[in-house]
Design an enzyme around this catalytic site. Structure first.
Site, short mmCIF file in Angstrom:
data_model
loop_
_atom_site.label_atom_id
_atom_site.label_comp_id
_atom_site.label_asym_id
_atom_site.label_seq_id
_atom_site.Cartn_x
_atom_site.Cartn_y
_atom_site.Cartn_z
N SER A 119 0.79 -1.24 0.00
CA SER A 119 0.00 0.00 0.00
C SER A 119 0.82 1.28 0.00
O SER A 119 0.26 2.36 -0.18
CB SER A 119 -0.94 0.02 1.19
OG SER A 119 -2.04 -0.79 0.90
N LYS A 128 0.38 3.45 -2.89
CA LYS A 128 -0.79 4.32 -3.04
C LYS A 128 -0.39 5.80 -3.01
O LYS A 128 -1.07 6.65 -3.57
CB LYS A 128 -1.82 4.01 -1.94
CG LYS A 128 -2.42 2.60 -2.11
CD LYS A 128 -3.27 2.16 -0.92
CE LYS A 128 -3.79 0.73 -1.16
NZ LYS A 128 -4.46 0.15 0.01
N TYR A 144 -3.94 -2.14 -10.12
CA TYR A 144 -3.81 -2.05 -8.66
C TYR A 144 -2.90 -3.14 -8.10
O TYR A 144 -2.00 -2.87 -7.29
CB TYR A 144 -5.21 -2.12 -8.03
CG TYR A 144 -5.19 -2.18 -6.53
CD1 TYR A 144 -4.94 -1.04 -5.78
CD2 TYR A 144 -5.40 -3.39 -5.86
CE1 TYR A 144 -4.90 -1.09 -4.39
CE2 TYR A 144 -5.36 -3.45 -4.48
CZ TYR A 144 -5.11 -2.31 -3.76
OH TYR A 144 -5.05 -2.37 -2.39
N TYR A 153 -4.48 3.37 8.02
CA TYR A 153 -5.81 2.78 8.20
C TYR A 153 -6.40 3.24 9.53
O TYR A 153 -6.28 4.41 9.90
CB TYR A 153 -5.75 1.24 8.13
CG TYR A 153 -5.02 0.76 6.92
CD1 TYR A 153 -5.47 1.14 5.66
CD2 TYR A 153 -3.88 -0.03 7.00
CE1 TYR A 153 -4.80 0.72 4.52
CE2 TYR A 153 -3.21 -0.45 5.87
CZ TYR A 153 -3.67 -0.07 4.65
OH TYR A 153 -3.01 -0.47 3.54
N VAL A 181 1.08 -3.80 3.80
CA VAL A 181 1.04 -5.10 4.47
C VAL A 181 2.27 -5.97 4.20
O VAL A 181 2.40 -7.05 4.76
CB VAL A 181 -0.25 -5.91 4.15
CG1 VAL A 181 -1.47 -5.24 4.75
CG2 VAL A 181 -0.41 -6.15 2.67
N1 GLU Z 1 -2.39 -5.32 -1.95
C1 GLU Z 1 -2.95 -5.23 -0.63
C2 GLU Z 1 -4.42 -5.45 -0.69
O1 GLU Z 1 -5.03 -4.95 -1.56
C3 GLU Z 1 -2.61 -3.87 -0.08
C4 GLU Z 1 -3.01 -3.72 1.34
C5 GLU Z 1 -1.97 -3.00 2.17
O2 GLU Z 1 -0.79 -2.98 1.89
O3 GLU Z 1 -2.37 -2.44 3.18
O4 GLU Z 1 -4.99 -6.13 0.10
#
Ligand code: GLU
Length: 309
Positions: free
Chosen positions: A64, A67, A191, A243, A261
């Site tokens: 993430s 992003k 994505y 988050y 993650v």
């Molecule tokens: N590729 C992961 C997902 O979509 C990203 C989530 C993350 O890194 O927090 O679940």
């Protein structure tokens, strides 16, 4: 003058007995295979110095954290009109929650939860084939990090494509509300590949420098975004980058940051430098357990919190 290398070495030594804490993300099979006993940290300063410790040269799945880069590209493409499709408020719910989306009619709370990032990928995809949008992101990340060796781990992208049922649900749900404009498989293709970017702490710290230096990479002179945009991306990272652990991260660390993650966290000390930390074991809300502790120690020892020392 603060001896940053000594600070990093001290953090590493103190955390050594704890390396391996937390739980690796196992909902993505390829990430479940990662050895949790790894820890790396790097700082790239606006003066052009790079300090690192531990496994800072080992590439990992940035997940993430990508992003932040995709948001930068989308804002470059459509400017402030992006905010018609994505909000700017902390979500207070899990990174892959679908509940909030229904209540808010397909408009995700912010660009850093999965739903928001998927909408952002849809924006970057406009006018392109998925392959081209992925290429655009890879070129962008190589440009900001000034490193042509950065790549995407296709095994991770494939692993997510095969198991990312919740992300398919989120994307389909938003498509039903008209907030996804392209075929869901195409959007998620972009994505999943962005999440599968593989970078080391050293590369990531350098890639984040534009956010620490008013929108330009102070080493290469590359201008990336305006100072105002850099400031605003930092504001979003501070309020939404972890988050439903965002408040806690601001409380303990006090720096704009974005976690993934894969166990990485990118943090920004405006005017000073960019910091990347990686330790694959996650805490309950999906943020790197030791990564957050290491950043708290760094902020305390340098006085870099944006709220003062
Ligand atoms: N590729 C992961 C997902 O979509 C990203 C989530 C993350 O890194 O927090 O679940």
């Amino acid at each position: 003058m603060t001896d940053l290398q000594a600070i990093l070495d001290g953090i590493h030594t103190e955390l050594s007995p704890r390396i391996g804490e937390g739980k690796v993300a196992d909902y993505i099979p390829e990430l479940a295979k990662v050895d949790p006993k790894q820890f790396g940290m790097a700082i790239a300063t606006v003066d052009g110095d790079v300090y690192s410790v531990g496994d800072a040269a080992i590439p990992f799945s940035i997940q993430s954290i990508s992003k932040v880069f995709m948001l930068t590209l989308a804002l470059g493409k459509v400017g402030e009109s992006l905010w018609k499709r994505v909000g700017r408020e902390p979500s207070g719910s899990t990174f892959n929650s679908i509940v909030q989306l229904e209540r808010e009619e397909g408009i995700p709370r912010n660009p850093f939860i999965n739903a928001g990032a998927i909408a952002v990928s849809d924006v970057v995809l406009a006018g392109h084939e998925p392959r081209e949008a992925i290429g655009e992101l890879l070129r962008f990340v190589r440009y900001v990090a000034d490193d042509e060796t950065i790549s995407i781990d296709d095994r991770v992208a494939r692993s997510e494509t095969q198991t990312g049922f919740r992300n398919f649900a989120l994307a389909n749900f938003m498509r039903a509300y008209g907030n996804i404009h392209h075929p869901v498989e195409h959007v998620l293709g972009v994505y999943f590949h962005q999440c599968a970017l593989s970078m080391s702490c050293q590369q990531l710290a350098k890639a984040g420098l534009y956010l620490a230096a008013r929108g330009s990479n102070p080493i290469t002179g590359h201008s990336v975004v305006s100072p105002k945009r850099a400031r605003r991306i930092n504001a979003l990272m501070l309020t939404c980058g972890h988050y439903d652990g965002s408040g806690d991260f601001a409380y303990h660390v006090g720096l704009p940051g974005k976690s993934g993650v894969g166990g990485g966290i990118l943090a920004v000390a405006p005017g000073i430098g960019s910091i990347a930390v990686w330790s694959p074991g996650l805490n309950k809300v999906g943020n790197s357990q030791l990564g957050a502790v290491a950043l708290e120690m760094l902020a305390a020892r340098t006085g870099w919190s944006v709220f003062g020392d």
